[in-house]
Design a protein around this motif. Structure first.
Motif, PDB file in Angstrom:
ATOM      1  N   ASP A 140       0.792  -1.348  -0.471  1.00 31.17           N
ATOM      2  CA  ASP A 140      -0.332  -0.278  -0.104  1.00 31.17           C
ATOM      3  C   ASP A 140       0.655   1.526  -0.017  1.00 31.17           C
ATOM      4  O   ASP A 140       1.222   1.489   0.674  1.00 31.17           O
ATOM      5  CB  ASP A 140      -0.947  -0.506   1.692  1.00 31.17           C
ATOM      6  CG  ASP A 140      -2.013   0.933   1.457  1.00 31.17           C
ATOM      7  OD1 ASP A 140      -2.088   1.770   0.315  1.00 31.17           O
ATOM      8  OD2 ASP A 140      -2.796   1.201   2.365  1.00 31.17           O
ATOM      9  N   VAL A 141       0.746   1.782  -1.298  1.00 35.79           N
ATOM     10  CA  VAL A 141       1.622   2.797  -1.420  1.00 35.79           C
ATOM     11  C   VAL A 141       1.012   4.647  -2.082  1.00 35.79           C
ATOM     12  O   VAL A 141       1.299   5.405  -2.633  1.00 35.79           O
ATOM     13  CB  VAL A 141       3.012   2.630  -2.245  1.00 35.79           C
ATOM     14  CG1 VAL A 141       3.743   1.955  -1.260  1.00 35.79           C
ATOM     15  CG2 VAL A 141       1.917   2.675  -3.817  1.00 35.79           C
ATOM     16  N   ASP A 142      -0.673   4.396  -1.572  1.00 36.70           N
ATOM     17  CA  ASP A 142      -1.087   5.915  -1.492  1.00 36.70           C
ATOM     18  C   ASP A 142      -0.957   6.399   0.039  1.00 36.70           C
ATOM     19  O   ASP A 142      -1.525   5.769   0.495  1.00 36.70           O
ATOM     20  CB  ASP A 142      -2.539   4.693  -1.862  1.00 36.70           C
ATOM     21  CG  ASP A 142      -3.663   5.702  -2.197  1.00 36.70           C
ATOM     22  OD1 ASP A 142      -3.178   6.928  -1.723  1.00 36.70           O
ATOM     23  OD2 ASP A 142      -4.536   5.111  -2.325  1.00 36.70           O
ATOM     24  N   LEU A 143      -0.276   7.782  -0.361  1.00 38.54           N
ATOM     25  CA  LEU A 143      -0.613   7.803   0.331  1.00 38.54           C
ATOM     26  C   LEU A 143      -2.286   9.247   1.217  1.00 38.54           C
ATOM     27  O   LEU A 143      -2.263   9.206   1.979  1.00 38.54           O
ATOM     28  CB  LEU A 143       0.686   9.805   0.656  1.00 38.54           C
ATOM     29  CG  LEU A 143       0.811  10.290   1.756  1.00 38.54           C
ATOM     30  CD1 LEU A 143       1.103   9.737   3.088  1.00 38.54           C
ATOM     31  CD2 LEU A 143       1.901  11.843   1.264  1.00 38.54           C
ATOM     32  N   GLU A 144      -2.595   9.640   0.205  1.00 39.25           N
ATOM     33  CA  GLU A 144      -3.906   9.587   0.793  1.00 39.25           C
ATOM     34  C   GLU A 144      -4.146   9.014   1.390  1.00 39.25           C
ATOM     35  O   GLU A 144      -5.196   9.128   2.057  1.00 39.25           O
ATOM     36  CB  GLU A 144      -4.400   9.603  -0.898  1.00 39.25           C
ATOM     37  CG  GLU A 144      -5.838  10.706  -1.089  1.00 39.25           C
ATOM     38  CD  GLU A 144      -5.978  12.197  -0.088  1.00 39.25           C
ATOM     39  OE1 GLU A 144      -6.886  12.340   0.284  1.00 39.25           O
ATOM     40  OE2 GLU A 144      -4.698  13.049  -0.275  1.00 39.25           O
TER      41      GLU A 144
END
Length: 726
Positions: A140-144
């Motif tokens: 999971d590399v979704d900062l949002e």
């Protein structure tokens, strides 16, 4: 030497050498291409072989197998070492990810093998023959998404007063979101090392690293050997910006390769490897809420931000400046770390403030507009001479208002068109913007050795020069202290055999290391006085003067040497808040048909204590201004959300600004000194030059177009559909 009280009048106030504009001592070597950078140091040891790295093709998971048969049989190959061949290496305090060893993958392009061959081309070709089998884990590399999970949770790092009540009663409020992207250091010189560890005994490392002692200690921890068995040399560095603070894979792989083949190995990280294997500035998401009375005085500041990090890392604390920069009786600050298996996020020039001011200084302009106030006057009104969170702690020196006033006058701020979108020259919309700059000041213990020989003084310290002018300002410090002309001082840097310095980073290098050289020179002066049998002599014009006795330093036949360090007292942090300040003013043109933004002129006014050398200091500030231009308009590491890596991992896809992009840059230094900071009354300036620049450009683009962009970089696609008719 202990520095445990503010400096009074001293020899640096005469400023015969320190504070004067001197050309860089190392300049001729740099412009003629003869400065020996790490990968170019062909003469340091014979028989060098070439290493080439192999990186992981997944972001998280496990390595099942690595097939090296074809690579081992390739022409010229001497050895192939894979991460499966050795146990996991140690991790020093400031490193986050394991640099080699074992089967676990924590991020894309993690080093998993090194090929050593007789030529660079042979090593590179063989590396391409290695085949790796993985077990891939989900990422999971979704900062949002991380922001949405964490927003409104956690304990604030700063909480003063009742923020929510202040917002409920405020006459004017602001509540906006801002986004800054991940950024690369993108220094010219790659991470590179030559390592001789042929017998597994003494390790000698010629490298490109900002912090010699940290590098030595981290190598010792990584390989489980005593630091005394390691020598590190780094006399010239082609840029670092924080990317070379820590031990990285170049030195580790070169050491592993050297031990495997029994010969020295040189290795440089390719540019894509640098961007995904080494460190970068994390992206941030920031929510800023401001509340003010009708008179324009801020009553509350609420700053919440998030950045990403590998587990155990620090990320990018974009709230770093907010507790201190502007006055407000109520404030709340919180920074969230979102753990992600992206390449390691760590320090990049002005970590924290650079990203935080990209948002805060837009928010200040937006609030000024709501209040119908001039942005400069709004900032002046909300200045503070004390720590807003603890008014009993004053700033040691703070001349932010003078920066604003001086900048406005020199820039012609009063003559600008205050109406957004109201000035046009042909196809260009013209706008003006400004922003404040804040960067905290830090000192680190720093030492040096000073030797008098034949009327000359030699300074030896493991301090580094990352393009900042360390050679020159250290020579000036020694010349001033010893009463010598600059030409009779030699400075030797970047060798772990010499006294430990502060190193270069965090804007602490210049102020700390010059103080360390001063301490060593004071110790040498004492030795000279004892040798001559005099008390409290004056050192001037190459002479030792005690009453009517005048002894030329050149007449002292024996060699004298002294070593000392500067130890900074707790009074600095217990009794004062130390920081540097500035104001940036920018004029831009935005093309009405394409949305292209061009910077036309820039002005920076800096309050940073005594300026040790106006030439090298100006160079640092204009470099920071260019870097800030890239941050505002073009720099963004684009994340592949499925595979967890930065797609634009070269200088073709990651676009930095250059000096040629800015026709006119002006830098003004206020004539201030700060006796609390160091004996030289100096503070750093190299990172201050970056702080606030991007926001000044964003504010100018808004003034030009009437289009407010809160997501960086301000590329044409964020404007083009809202521009006025051609």
């Amino acid at each position: 030497m202990d520095f445990n009280q503010p400096a009074d009048q001293n020899l640096f106030d005469r400023a015969t050498v320190v504070g004067k504009p001197h050309a860089r001592i190392d300049g001729l070597l740099k412009v003629t291409g003869t400065a020996p950078y790490a990968y170019e140091r062909h003469d340091v040891i014979a028989g060098q072989l070439y290493g080439y790295p192999v990186g992981s093709a997944i972001a998280k998971g496990r390595i099942v197998a690595i097939d090296t048969e074809a690579a081992r049989g390739a022409p010229g190959v001497r050895s192939v070492v894979t991460t499966l061949d050795i146990e996991p290496l140690g991790i020093w305090d400031y490193n986050v990810a394991r640099l080699f060893g074992g089967d676990v993958v924590e991020h894309y392009q993690q080093a998993i093998a090194v090929v050593v061959a007789e030529t660079f081309e042979q090593a590179r070709a063989a590396a391409a023959l290695i085949e790796t089998t993985y077990e891939r884990d989900d990422i999971d590399v979704d900062l949002e998404a991380g922001w949405q999970r964490l927003q409104g949770t956690g304990e604030p790092s700063t909480q003063v007063g009742d923020v929510d009540a202040a917002f409920e009663s405020a006459a004017v409020t602001l509540d906006e979101m801002y986004h800054t992207p991940s950024q690369s250091h993108a220094m010219m010189e790659p991470h590179a090392s030559i390592v001789d560890w042929a017998d597994g005994g003494q390790m000698t490392v010629w490298t490109s690293n900002q912090m010699i002692e940290w590098n030595r200690q981290s190598l010792a921890t990584t390989f489980g050997i005593e630091p005394d068995r390691i020598r590190v040399e780094s006399p010239y560095i082609g840029g670092g910006f924080g990317g070379k603070l820590w031990l990285r894979a170049d030195a580790v792989l070169a050491a592993i390769g050297s031990r495997a083949v029994g010969a020295p190995v040189k290795l440089a990280l390719p540019r894509p490897f640098m961007i995904n294997n080494t460190t970068h500035r994390s992206a941030t998401i920031q929510r800023i809420r401001l509340a003010a009375g009708a008179d324009g005085k801020l009553t509350a500041i609420d700053h919440e931000a998030a950045s990403h990090t590998l587990p155990g890392g620090r990320g990018e604390n974009a709230t770093a400046q907010t507790p201190y920069f502007y006055a407000a009786p109520n404030r709340r600050v919180i920074h969230h770390l979102v753990e992600m298996h992206l390449p390691e996020a760590s320090d990049m020039r002005a970590p924290g403030e650079a990203s935080g001011l990209m948002a805060l200084e837009i928010a200040m302009d937006e609030m000024a507009e709501k209040l119908e106030m001039d942005p400069v006057e709004f900032r002046v009104l909300n200045d503070t001479q004390v720590n807003p969170s603890d008014p009993s702690i004053p700033f040691s020196e703070r001349h932010f208002v003078e920066c604003l006033r001086e900048g406005a006058e020199r820039f012609g701020w009063a003559d600008r068109n205050p109406t957004p979108g109201g000035r046009r020259e042909g196809m260009w919309l013209i706008g003006h913007g400004m922003a404040g700059a804040y960067r905290g000041h830090l000192n680190l213990k720093s030492g040096a050795r000073a030797t008098l020989s034949n009327g000359r003084v030699v300074i030896e310290t493991d301090m580094t020069d990352i393009g900042t002018g360390s050679y020159t300002i250290l020579a000036q410090t020694a010349a001033e202290t010893m009463g010598l002309p600059l030409g009779r001082v030699e400075v030797r840097l970047g060798n772990s055999a010499w006294p430990v310095s502060s190193g270069s980073g965090g804007q602490f290098g210049a102020a700390s290391s010059t103080a360390g050289v001063y301490a060593a020179c004071v110790a040498l002066r004492q030795q000279i006085a004892e040798r001559l049998g005099v008390e409290d002599p004056e050192f001037r014009d190459g002479n030792v003067i005690a009453g009517d006795d005048v002894t030329p330093l050149a007449a002292i036949s024996e060699e004298l040497s002294a070593e000392d360090s500067i130890n900074f007292g707790g009074f600095q942090t217990e009794e004062y808040l130390m920081a540097t300040f500035g104001a940036h003013f920018v004029e831009v043109g935005v093309h009405v048909a394409t949305g292209e933004t061009r910077v036309r002129r820039m002005l920076a006014v800096c309050d940073s204590g005594r300026i040790l050398n106006p030439i090298t200091a100006r160079s640092q500030v204009i470099g920071g201004m260019v870097m800030g231009t890239g941050a505002a308009l073009s720099e963004e590491l684009a994340v592949d959300l499925e595979h967890g890596f930065f797609v634009n991992h070269d200088l073709a896809g990651y676009e930095v600004a250059v000096h040629a992009d800015i026709p006119r840059q002006e830098v003004v230094f206020l004539d201030t000194v700060d006796g609390v900071a160091t004996p030289l009354k100096a503070k750093g300036v190299g990172e201050l030059g970056l702080c606030g620049v991007a926001a000044a450009i964003a504010n100018a683009a808004y003034n030009a177009t009437g289009i407010r962009v809160r997501d960086y970089p301000i590329t044409l696609d964020r404007m083009i559909d809202r521009l006025p008719p051609v």
